[in-house]
Design a protein around this motif. Sequence first.
Motif, PDB file in Angstrom:
ATOM      1  N   ALA A  21       0.852  -1.185   0.000  1.00 20.50           N
ATOM      2  CA  ALA A  21       0.000   0.000   0.000  1.00 20.50           C
ATOM      3  C   ALA A  21       0.886   1.232   0.000  1.00 20.50           C
ATOM      4  O   ALA A  21       2.015   1.204   0.516  1.00 20.50           O
ATOM      5  N   CYS A  22       0.394   2.310  -0.581  1.00 20.86           N
ATOM      6  CA  CYS A  22       1.138   3.560  -0.560  1.00 20.86           C
ATOM      7  C   CYS A  22       0.162   4.726  -0.591  1.00 20.86           C
ATOM      8  O   CYS A  22      -1.011   4.567  -0.965  1.00 20.86           O
ATOM      9  N   CYS A  32       3.732  14.485   3.287  1.00 21.66           N
ATOM     10  CA  CYS A  32       4.071  13.156   3.793  1.00 21.66           C
ATOM     11  C   CYS A  32       3.785  12.128   2.709  1.00 21.66           C
ATOM     12  O   CYS A  32       2.714  12.141   2.094  1.00 21.66           O
ATOM     13  N   TRP A  33       4.740  11.212   2.495  1.00 21.54           N
ATOM     14  CA  TRP A  33       4.562  10.084   1.589  1.00 21.54           C
ATOM     15  C   TRP A  33       4.919   8.816   2.357  1.00 21.54           C
ATOM     16  O   TRP A  33       5.847   8.819   3.178  1.00 21.54           O
ATOM     17  N   THR A  34       4.219   7.734   2.104  1.00 23.01           N
ATOM     18  CA  THR A  34       4.509   6.498   2.817  1.00 23.01           C
ATOM     19  C   THR A  34       4.212   5.278   1.957  1.00 23.01           C
ATOM     20  O   THR A  34       3.299   5.298   1.120  1.00 23.01           O
ATOM     21  N   VAL A  35       4.997   4.230   2.162  1.00 23.53           N
ATOM     22  CA  VAL A  35       4.837   2.943   1.483  1.00 23.53           C
ATOM     23  C   VAL A  35       4.922   1.852   2.540  1.00 23.53           C
ATOM     24  O   VAL A  35       5.772   1.916   3.440  1.00 23.53           O
ATOM     25  N   SER A  36       4.055   0.846   2.422  1.00 20.33           N
ATOM     26  CA  SER A  36       4.052  -0.258   3.378  1.00 20.33           C
ATOM     27  C   SER A  36       3.883  -1.582   2.654  1.00 20.33           C
ATOM     28  O   SER A  36       3.163  -1.667   1.660  1.00 20.33           O
ATOM     29  N   ASP A  37       4.534  -2.602   3.172  1.00 19.49           N
ATOM     30  CA  ASP A  37       4.474  -3.963   2.631  1.00 19.49           C
ATOM     31  C   ASP A  37       3.941  -4.868   3.730  1.00 19.49           C
ATOM     32  O   ASP A  37       4.594  -5.078   4.747  1.00 19.49           O
ATOM     33  N   GLY A  38       2.736  -5.384   3.546  1.00 20.34           N
ATOM     34  CA  GLY A  38       2.101  -6.194   4.572  1.00 20.34           C
ATOM     35  C   GLY A  38       2.358  -7.671   4.400  1.00 20.34           C
ATOM     36  O   GLY A  38       2.661  -8.151   3.306  1.00 20.34           O
ATOM     37  N   ALA A  39       2.219  -8.417   5.501  1.00 24.39           N
ATOM     38  CA  ALA A  39       2.366  -9.867   5.470  1.00 24.39           C
ATOM     39  C   ALA A  39       1.438 -10.472   6.514  1.00 24.39           C
ATOM     40  O   ALA A  39       1.232  -9.905   7.585  1.00 24.39           O
ATOM     41  N   GLY A  40       0.888 -11.643   6.175  1.00 21.58           N
ATOM     42  CA  GLY A  40       0.011 -12.345   7.103  1.00 21.58           C
ATOM     43  C   GLY A  40      -0.292 -13.728   6.587  1.00 21.58           C
ATOM     44  O   GLY A  40      -0.522 -13.916   5.392  1.00 21.58           O
ATOM     45  N   GLY A  41      -0.308 -14.691   7.475  1.00 25.99           N
ATOM     46  CA  GLY A  41      -0.478 -16.088   7.076  1.00 25.99           C
ATOM     47  C   GLY A  41      -1.840 -16.419   6.501  1.00 25.99           C
ATOM     48  O   GLY A  41      -2.004 -17.417   5.827  1.00 25.99           O
ATOM     49  N   HIS A  42      -2.840 -15.595   6.772  1.00 23.01           N
ATOM     50  CA  HIS A  42      -4.183 -15.867   6.262  1.00 23.01           C
ATOM     51  C   HIS A  42      -4.689 -14.723   5.389  1.00 23.01           C
ATOM     52  O   HIS A  42      -5.884 -14.428   5.350  1.00 23.01           O
ATOM     53  N   GLY A  43      -3.758 -14.065   4.713  1.00 27.73           N
ATOM     54  CA  GLY A  43      -4.164 -13.065   3.738  1.00 27.73           C
ATOM     55  C   GLY A  43      -4.541 -11.717   4.296  1.00 27.73           C
ATOM     56  O   GLY A  43      -5.213 -10.942   3.603  1.00 27.73           O
ATOM     57  N   VAL A  52      -1.428   0.813   8.112  1.00 25.96           N
ATOM     58  CA  VAL A  52      -0.213   1.607   8.315  1.00 25.96           C
ATOM     59  C   VAL A  52      -0.305   2.917   7.543  1.00 25.96           C
ATOM     60  O   VAL A  52      -0.083   4.005   8.091  1.00 25.96           O
ATOM     61  N   VAL A  53      -0.632   2.830   6.259  1.00 23.99           N
ATOM     62  CA  VAL A  53      -0.697   4.024   5.419  1.00 23.99           C
ATOM     63  C   VAL A  53      -1.782   4.977   5.906  1.00 23.99           C
ATOM     64  O   VAL A  53      -1.558   6.191   6.043  1.00 23.99           O
ATOM     65  N   ASP A  54      -2.960   4.454   6.189  1.00 24.96           N
ATOM     66  CA  ASP A  54      -4.066   5.308   6.640  1.00 24.96           C
ATOM     67  C   ASP A  54      -3.741   6.000   7.959  1.00 24.96           C
ATOM     68  O   ASP A  54      -4.045   7.183   8.147  1.00 24.96           O
ATOM     69  N   ILE A  56      -0.730   6.700   9.287  1.00 20.62           N
ATOM     70  CA  ILE A  56       0.319   7.703   9.112  1.00 20.62           C
ATOM     71  C   ILE A  56      -0.236   8.968   8.464  1.00 20.62           C
ATOM     72  O   ILE A  56       0.010  10.092   8.936  1.00 20.62           O
ATOM     73  N   LEU A  57      -1.007   8.825   7.408  1.00 23.69           N
ATOM     74  CA  LEU A  57      -1.503  10.001   6.699  1.00 23.69           C
ATOM     75  C   LEU A  57      -2.550  10.761   7.506  1.00 23.69           C
ATOM     76  O   LEU A  57      -2.580  11.997   7.490  1.00 23.69           O
ATOM     77  N   THR A  58      -3.398  10.032   8.210  1.00 25.85           N
ATOM     78  CA  THR A  58      -4.405  10.700   9.042  1.00 25.85           C
ATOM     79  C   THR A  58      -3.749  11.491  10.157  1.00 25.85           C
ATOM     80  O   THR A  58      -4.104  12.650  10.416  1.00 25.85           O
ATOM     81  N   ARG A  59      -2.791  10.877  10.838  1.00 21.63           N
ATOM     82  CA  ARG A  59      -2.086  11.575  11.911  1.00 21.63           C
ATOM     83  C   ARG A  59      -1.338  12.793  11.373  1.00 21.63           C
ATOM     84  O   ARG A  59      -1.350  13.868  11.971  1.00 21.63           O
ATOM     85  N   PHE A  60      -0.665  12.609  10.237  1.00 18.24           N
ATOM     86  CA  PHE A  60       0.110  13.714   9.686  1.00 18.24           C
ATOM     87  C   PHE A  60      -0.792  14.877   9.280  1.00 18.24           C
ATOM     88  O   PHE A  60      -0.439  16.046   9.461  1.00 18.24           O
ATOM     89  N   SER A  61      -1.956  14.572   8.738  1.00 22.33           N
ATOM     90  CA  SER A  61      -2.853  15.632   8.282  1.00 22.33           C
ATOM     91  C   SER A  61      -3.318  16.524   9.423  1.00 22.33           C
ATOM     92  O   SER A  61      -3.686  17.685   9.196  1.00 22.33           O
ATOM     93  N   THR A  62      -3.291  16.012  10.637  1.00 21.31           N
ATOM     94  CA  THR A  62      -3.721  16.816  11.782  1.00 21.31           C
ATOM     95  C   THR A  62      -2.592  17.678  12.344  1.00 21.31           C
ATOM     96  O   THR A  62      -2.856  18.716  12.959  1.00 21.31           O
TER      97      THR A  62
END
Length: 256
Positions: A21-22, A32-43, A52-54, A56-62
Motif C-alpha cells: 500500500a502507498c 508526507c509520503w509512505t509505502v508499506s508492505d504487509g504480510a500475514g499467514g491468512h491473507g 499503516v498508510v491510513d 500515518i496520513l491521518t495523523r500527519f494531516s492533523t
Amino acid sequence: MLEVQTYFLSERGGRSRNEDACGYWTSDTACCWTVSDGAGGHGSGDIAARLVVDTILTRFSTTQSAGLHDAAALLQAANEAVVSEKGSGNTADDMHATAVLLLIDRSGGTAVWGHVGDTRIYLFRHGQVVYQTRDHSVVQNLIDAGYGTADMIRTHPQRGLLTSAIGSSEAITLSVAHEAIPLFSGDVFLLCTDGWWEHVAEAEMEELLVDASGAAEWLGLMRRLIRRRAPGDNDNYTALCVTVSDQVPDETTIIL
C-alpha cells in the motif's frame, strides 16, 4: 517554496493479491509520503499495510509537522494501530508490515524520513544515490558484522527474515534520519518495497534515472527489469517517486 511531483506504481506480481500500500498527503507547508508492505499467514497483509498508510496520513494531516520526532511518532502510531487491530479479533493471523515514510517541510526546504523493516527510501542527487536506508533484517545484520558482502542482500536464502516489523506488541526497532536534510532542486526520492529493489540494483537505478526523460519513464524502465527478471511467483512490488523542484507545480501520476 519547494514544489514536488509524485509518481507511483504498484503491482501484485505473481501473487493472488497485492499486499503493498502507498499514499501521500500534501499541503503548502508540509508533505508526507509512505509505502508499506504487509504480510500475514491468512491473507491479512493487505489490511496491515493499508492500516499503516491510513494511520500515518491521518495523523500527519492533523499536525502537518515534518520534524525528526514526527517521523518516529508516526511509525509508532502505525505500530499501535496494527497491534490494536490484531487484538480486536477481526483478523485471523499475526499480520505485520514494513513501512517507510518521507516528510518534507516545504517552507523550510528540508526532508526527514524513517522506516521499519526492509521497505526502503533512496535519495538521488545529480543522478546518484547519496542516501539509502539500511534494512532491519537478519541478512543486513550479517553483512554489517562482516560475515558477507552487500550482494547477499538480494541472494541469501534468509533475505526475507526481518529483525523489526510493525505489528509487534513489544518495542519495535525503527530508524529515522539523523537530522533534517536540506533539499535542492532536482533531488529525487524513491520509496519502494523489497519486491521492487530486489530486482533492480542501485547502479541500475542510477543509470536508468539518467537515461529516462522523467520520473514516470524511470519507474517504467525499472518495472520492465522487474518483469523480465522476477520469477513467476514473484512478490508484489511498489515504488513511489517524489521529485523536488523550485519551478514545477504539484502533480501526481499513477503508472498503470
